[in-house]
Design a protein around this motif. Structure first.
Motif, PDB file in Angstrom:
ATOM      1  N   PRO A  22      42.974  38.941  40.789  1.00 11.26           N
ATOM      2  CA  PRO A  22      43.454  38.481  42.105  1.00 11.26           C
ATOM      3  C   PRO A  22      42.408  37.719  42.903  1.00 11.26           C
ATOM      4  CG  PRO A  22      44.178  40.737  41.689  1.00 11.26           C
ATOM      5  CD  PRO A  22      43.231  40.392  40.587  1.00 11.26           C
ATOM      6  N   ASP A  23      41.155  38.167  42.854  1.00  9.44           N
ATOM      7  CA  ASP A  23      40.097  37.483  43.602  1.00  9.44           C
ATOM      8  C   ASP A  23      39.823  36.099  43.019  1.00  9.44           C
ATOM      9  OD1 ASP A  23      39.929  39.760  45.124  1.00  9.44           O
ATOM     10  OD2 ASP A  23      38.141  40.542  44.110  1.00  9.44           O
ATOM     11  N   LEU A  24      39.740  36.015  41.678  1.00 14.63           N
ATOM     12  CA  LEU A  24      39.474  34.727  41.038  1.00 14.63           C
ATOM     13  C   LEU A  24      40.643  33.764  41.199  1.00 14.63           C
ATOM     14  CD1 LEU A  24      37.721  35.848  37.734  1.00 14.63           C
ATOM     15  CD2 LEU A  24      36.672  34.755  39.725  1.00 14.63           C
ATOM     16  N   VAL A  25      41.852  34.295  41.179  1.00 14.99           N
ATOM     17  CA  VAL A  25      43.029  33.444  41.386  1.00 14.99           C
ATOM     18  C   VAL A  25      42.945  32.762  42.746  1.00 14.99           C
ATOM     19  CG1 VAL A  25      45.518  33.489  41.819  1.00 14.99           C
ATOM     20  CG2 VAL A  25      44.586  34.616  39.791  1.00 14.99           C
ATOM     21  N   ARG A  26      42.626  33.537  43.760  1.00 15.46           N
ATOM     22  CA  ARG A  26      42.552  32.958  45.113  1.00 15.46           C
ATOM     23  C   ARG A  26      41.393  31.971  45.236  1.00 15.46           C
ATOM     24  NH1 ARG A  26      44.295  38.281  46.460  1.00 15.46           N
ATOM     25  NH2 ARG A  26      42.144  39.019  46.580  1.00 15.46           N
ATOM     26  N   SER A  27      40.226  32.335  44.698  1.00 10.99           N
ATOM     27  CA  SER A  27      39.067  31.453  44.842  1.00 10.99           C
ATOM     28  C   SER A  27      39.241  30.166  44.037  1.00 10.99           C
ATOM     29  CB  SER A  27      37.780  32.178  44.419  1.00 10.99           C
ATOM     30  OG  SER A  27      37.814  32.540  43.049  1.00 10.99           O
TER      31      SER A  27
END
Length: 351
Positions: A22-27
């Protein structure tokens, strides 16, 4: 000034993230990524972070089996990524903004020895199950005999497909033709979208191991040449078909395997068209390199290099070798994921 990844996108490439973190998807969405893909290794690595322990404990308390928990968590992670990329899907009318959901790799487990017809039927059943109600989800099916035989029915049912584990033009043509047959059975082609994931770096690992007689100039080039030739075949096939959306290649396995190769070797080579699914680490290295990327998709090595490759490469042997390795790499991570969940169960002392 544009960043390297921004220059890749500006060159005409759709950048998809090889992760559903989820964090990498957003970044990465903030950097311009417009889609993502998932697999059991990605889910396992996320579980190992401990970030999902509370979620896992809650599901175990509800009585989920290890297998059902694995698929529930995968479904939720993919759905979360879909929500991030849904605006892209809406803006492009379904041409971009997808997240790929891989069907059960254990269908290809050699130890299970499932009859071919049963595998085909299971692919069709699971494809329909995981695609239902999902606007911007692609169902990922491997280019194995059973996977290929399931494609026509899945496409005819209106499912958006990503065919993975493609190493050769023969596999690509079999997948493409099956999907096109299925597409023509639909009421219309308005929402018809398909992608074909050609693996790149593993092909160069193959030549390094099996074709030491290649010249220094040709060694390490087959992955690029092979993928570009398939891209050319795909472009030519769809050029006269009455489709509204792009039927595209995904250039996958774009992380370099040799330390002496620059991180952008494959990323830059395919810039200018279609889709790249890059590992997060590759994206980070490309960003840090500062290298500005321009379109190279139409560029090929010298005639001498192409002649050397054509003289020595046996594509039947290449496909057989890489598919045997690929199926093991396909099934074993799912077993690893189930083992990891079992360990979590024991640690949490539920069930």
């Amino acid at each position: 000034m544009a960043s390297p990844l921004e220059s890749l996108i500006a060159a005409g490439t759709k950048l998809w993230l090889d992760s559903i973190d989820p964090d990498l998807v957003r970044s990465n969405f903030a950097l311009g990524a417009s889609g993502a893909t998932s697999n059991p290794v990605i889910v396992s690595d996320l579980i190992k972070t401990g970030r999902f322990d509370d979620k896992i404990a809650a599901l175990l308390e509800q009585g989920f089996s290890d297998s059902d928990l694995a698929w529930k968590l995968t479904d939720e992670l993919v759905s979360g990524a879909q929500s991030v990329f849904l605006p892209v899907w809406e803006k492009t009318s379904g041409n971009d903004g997808y997240v790929s959901f891989e069907l059960d790799p254990l269908l290809e487990d050699p130890e299970a020895d499932m009859p071919h017809a049963d595998r085909v039927a299971k692919y069709i059943e699971l494809g329909k199950q995981w695609a239902t109600g999902q606007k911007n989800r692609m169902i990922k099916v491997p280019a194995t005999p059973a996977g290929l035989d399931a494609l026509e029915e899945l496409c005819a049912a209106g499912i958006t497909l990503n065919v993975t584990l493609i190493f050769t033009e023969r596999q690509y043509e079999a997948a493409r033709d099956a999907i096109w047959r299925g597409a023509q059975r639909r009421e219309n082609l308005d929402n018809f979208k398909s992608v074909y994931s050609i693996f790149v770096s593993r092909v160069d690992v193959y030549t390094d191991q099996h074709l030491p007689q290649l010249t220094d100039a040709a060694q390490g080039q087959l992955g690029i040449v092979n993928a570009k030739r398939i891209w050319q075949a795909n472009k030519a096939f769809w050029s006269d078909k009455p489709v509204k959306l792009q039927q595209e290649m995904i250039f996958a396995s774009t992380g370099t395997k040799k330390p002496e190769d620059p991180a952008w070797k494959y990323v830059a080579a395919f810039a200018g068209s279609d889709i790249e699914t890059n590992p997060p680490g590759t994206n980070d290295k490309v960003q840090q390199s500062g290298k500005m990327i321009t379109s190279e998709i139409d560029e090929m090595p010298s005639a001498e290099v192409l002649a050397d490759l054509d003289k020595h490469v046996d594509y039947s042997h290449l496909e057989k070798t890489l598919m045997e390795e690929g199926i093991a790499k396909f099934a074993n991570p799912q077993k690893g994921l189930l083992k990891l969940i079992g360990e979590k169960r024991a640690a949490i002392k539920v069930g």
